[in-house]
Design a protein around this motif. Structure first.
Motif, short mmCIF file in Angstrom:
data_model
loop_
_atom_site.label_atom_id
_atom_site.label_comp_id
_atom_site.label_asym_id
_atom_site.label_seq_id
_atom_site.Cartn_x
_atom_site.Cartn_y
_atom_site.Cartn_z
N ASN A 254 29.74 31.60 94.22
CA ASN A 254 29.03 32.24 93.12
C ASN A 254 28.99 33.76 93.24
O ASN A 254 28.97 34.46 92.23
N THR A 255 28.94 34.27 94.46
CA THR A 255 28.89 35.73 94.61
C THR A 255 30.16 36.38 94.07
O THR A 255 30.11 37.43 93.42
N ASN A 256 31.30 35.77 94.31
CA ASN A 256 32.55 36.35 93.82
C ASN A 256 32.70 36.19 92.31
O ASN A 256 33.40 36.97 91.67
N LYS A 257 32.01 35.22 91.74
CA LYS A 257 32.02 35.08 90.28
C LYS A 257 31.15 36.14 89.62
O LYS A 257 31.43 36.57 88.51
N ARG A 258 30.10 36.56 90.33
CA ARG A 258 29.10 37.46 89.74
C ARG A 258 29.29 38.92 90.14
O ARG A 258 28.51 39.78 89.72
N ARG A 259 30.31 39.22 90.94
CA ARG A 259 30.40 40.57 91.50
C ARG A 259 30.67 41.65 90.46
O ARG A 259 30.39 42.83 90.68
N LYS A 260 31.21 41.27 89.29
CA LYS A 260 31.48 42.26 88.25
C LYS A 260 30.20 42.76 87.60
O LYS A 260 30.20 43.84 86.99
N GLU A 261 29.11 41.99 87.72
CA GLU A 261 27.86 42.39 87.08
C GLU A 261 27.37 43.73 87.62
O GLU A 261 26.96 44.61 86.85
N GLU A 262 27.42 43.87 88.95
CA GLU A 262 26.95 45.12 89.55
C GLU A 262 27.87 46.29 89.19
O GLU A 262 27.41 47.41 88.96
N ALA A 263 29.18 46.03 89.15
CA ALA A 263 30.13 47.08 88.79
C ALA A 263 29.87 47.57 87.37
O ALA A 263 29.96 48.78 87.08
N THR A 264 29.53 46.65 86.46
CA THR A 264 29.24 47.03 85.08
C THR A 264 27.98 47.89 85.02
O THR A 264 27.93 48.89 84.31
N LYS A 265 26.96 47.49 85.77
CA LYS A 265 25.72 48.28 85.81
C LYS A 265 26.00 49.69 86.33
O LYS A 265 25.51 50.68 85.77
N MET A 266 26.77 49.77 87.41
CA MET A 266 27.07 51.07 88.00
C MET A 266 27.80 51.96 87.00
O MET A 266 27.48 53.16 86.86
N ALA A 267 28.76 51.39 86.29
CA ALA A 267 29.52 52.17 85.31
C ALA A 267 28.62 52.69 84.20
O ALA A 267 28.72 53.86 83.78
N GLN A 268 27.71 51.84 83.72
CA GLN A 268 26.80 52.25 82.65
C GLN A 268 25.85 53.35 83.13
O GLN A 268 25.56 54.30 82.40
N LEU A 269 25.35 53.19 84.35
CA LEU A 269 24.42 54.19 84.89
C LEU A 269 25.11 55.54 85.09
O LEU A 269 24.55 56.59 84.75
N LYS A 270 26.32 55.52 85.62
CA LYS A 270 27.05 56.78 85.83
C LYS A 270 27.38 57.44 84.50
O LYS A 270 27.33 58.67 84.38
N GLN A 271 27.74 56.64 83.52
CA GLN A 271 28.08 57.19 82.21
C GLN A 271 26.86 57.90 81.60
O GLN A 271 27.00 58.91 80.91
N SER A 272 25.66 57.37 81.86
CA SER A 272 24.45 57.93 81.28
C SER A 272 23.83 59.04 82.11
O SER A 272 23.25 59.99 81.56
N TYR A 273 23.95 58.96 83.46
CA TYR A 273 23.21 59.89 84.31
C TYR A 273 24.07 60.64 85.32
O TYR A 273 23.54 61.37 86.16
N GLY A 274 25.39 60.45 85.26
CA GLY A 274 26.28 61.21 86.13
C GLY A 274 26.57 60.52 87.45
O GLY A 274 26.03 59.45 87.76
N ASP A 275 27.42 61.15 88.24
CA ASP A 275 27.89 60.55 89.49
C ASP A 275 26.84 60.56 90.60
O ASP A 275 27.06 59.96 91.66
#
Length: 316
Positions: A254-275
């Motif tokens: 299940n961890t490998n199925k769900r690992r994209k969730e965190e990557a999506t969050k990180m991308a959204q956060l960086k897009q809104s608040y920078g690196d």
């Protein structure tokens, strides 16, 4: 400075220790958490049975007063009925069933006589398929005895909890993880924001933290739920807090199925608040090198629960 993402030489040992820690917790506490939930569910099922005259009169009025009763009713049949199967058998609007199941409410667009007709069809299916081996009084046509009611409620509660076993365990594990973070922070002089306070994650006071906070992204149009938000004691005005996502897993799949969730969050956060966004994971359980490598490639760091003092390396 990276904590774990740039140290693959110690991933294997950490994975083994994390798996051992999760397994020990599961053996010691998961059965108790499951039993406690089942006891609570049994009380709820008994109340639902009373409201439906012990499955002899499942009226639309009853379901309208308590939409959450539908989950129990599906587990009272032989065999238990899945959500989509009930929709097909009863020939009812899918939005009605899913609103009652997921949100414990009635849909806005299905009202009046149509709502009553739809609920009547659901009730007829449940009454027709009620499990005669559990609800033995139905065949007798008399009043159930108290021990029969309790036995039936226990069986239905067990079915309900069995269908929700993974979420129950995951919820208890998350509570434990957040409690451990809280203990660690308070030992170092941090204070939790008041539960009812409206917390703006960008304007938190240094030395404060909050749990399950919504962080707005995409020009304040989307909320991202974050498990723990911590403003370092040494933070200066304009600094962003540390954002922590508590993750636990009882198997590697299940961890490998769900690992994209965190990557999506990180991308959204960086897009809104920078690196400079500091978004890290708090891990306990089955997270293998494949998962860790994926997260590292996305620039996401992590803290192992078995080595919680590494949180100090986040500037906390």
């Amino acid at each position: 400075m990276a904590v774990n993402l740039d140290k693959p030489q110690r991933w294997k040992e950490d994975v083994a220790r994390s798996v051992d820690m999760y397994n020990q917790w599961f053996l010691n506490f998961a059965p108790g958490a499951f039993r406690a939930t089942r006891i609570s569910a049994t009380v709820s099922v008994e109340a639902s049975l009373l409201a439906t005259s012990y499955l002899r009169d499942i009226r639309p009025e009853t379901m309208k007063k308590n939409p959450s009763i539908l989950s129990m009713l599906r587990m009272a049949t032989c065999p238990p009925i899945a959500v989509d199967r009930l929709i097909g058998l009863a020939g009812v609007n899918s939005s009605l069933v899913k609103a009652m199941e997921k949100d414990n409410r009635l849909p806005v667009r299905v009202t009046g006589d149509l709502l009553d007709k739809e609920l009547q069809k659901i009730g007829e299916i449940i009454e027709r398929m009620a499990d005669p081996d559990i609800f033995v009084w139905l065949a007798r046509g008399d009043e159930p005895r108290q021990e029969e009611i309790h036995r039936a409620a226990t069986i239905v509660a067990d079915r309900l909890c069995g269908a929700q076993a993974n979420p129950i365990i995951r919820n208890e594990q998350e509570k434990r993880q957040l409690a451990k973070i809280k203990t660690w922070l308070e030992a170092r002089g941090y204070n939790e924001a008041e539960t009812k306070a409206r917390v703006d994650f960008q304007n938190m006071e240094p030395g404060t933290f909050s749990f399950r906070l919504n962080v707005k992204v995409r020009d304040n149009t989307v909320n991202i739920p974050v498990d723990a938000v911590i403003m370092p004691i040494t933070a200066n005005k304009g600094d962003l807090p540390v954002l922590i996502e508590a993750k636990s897993a009882g198997d590697f799949t299940n961890t490998n199925k769900r690992r994209k969730e965190e990557a999506t969050k990180m991308a959204q956060l960086k897009q809104s608040y920078g690196d400079n966004v500091n978004f890290v994971l708090f891990l306990c359980g089955y997270f293998d090198s494949g998962y860790l490598g994926y997260e590292a490639a996305e620039g996401i760091d992590w803290i192992w629960e078995h080595r919680i003092d590494d949180m100090a390396e986040l500037g906390l």
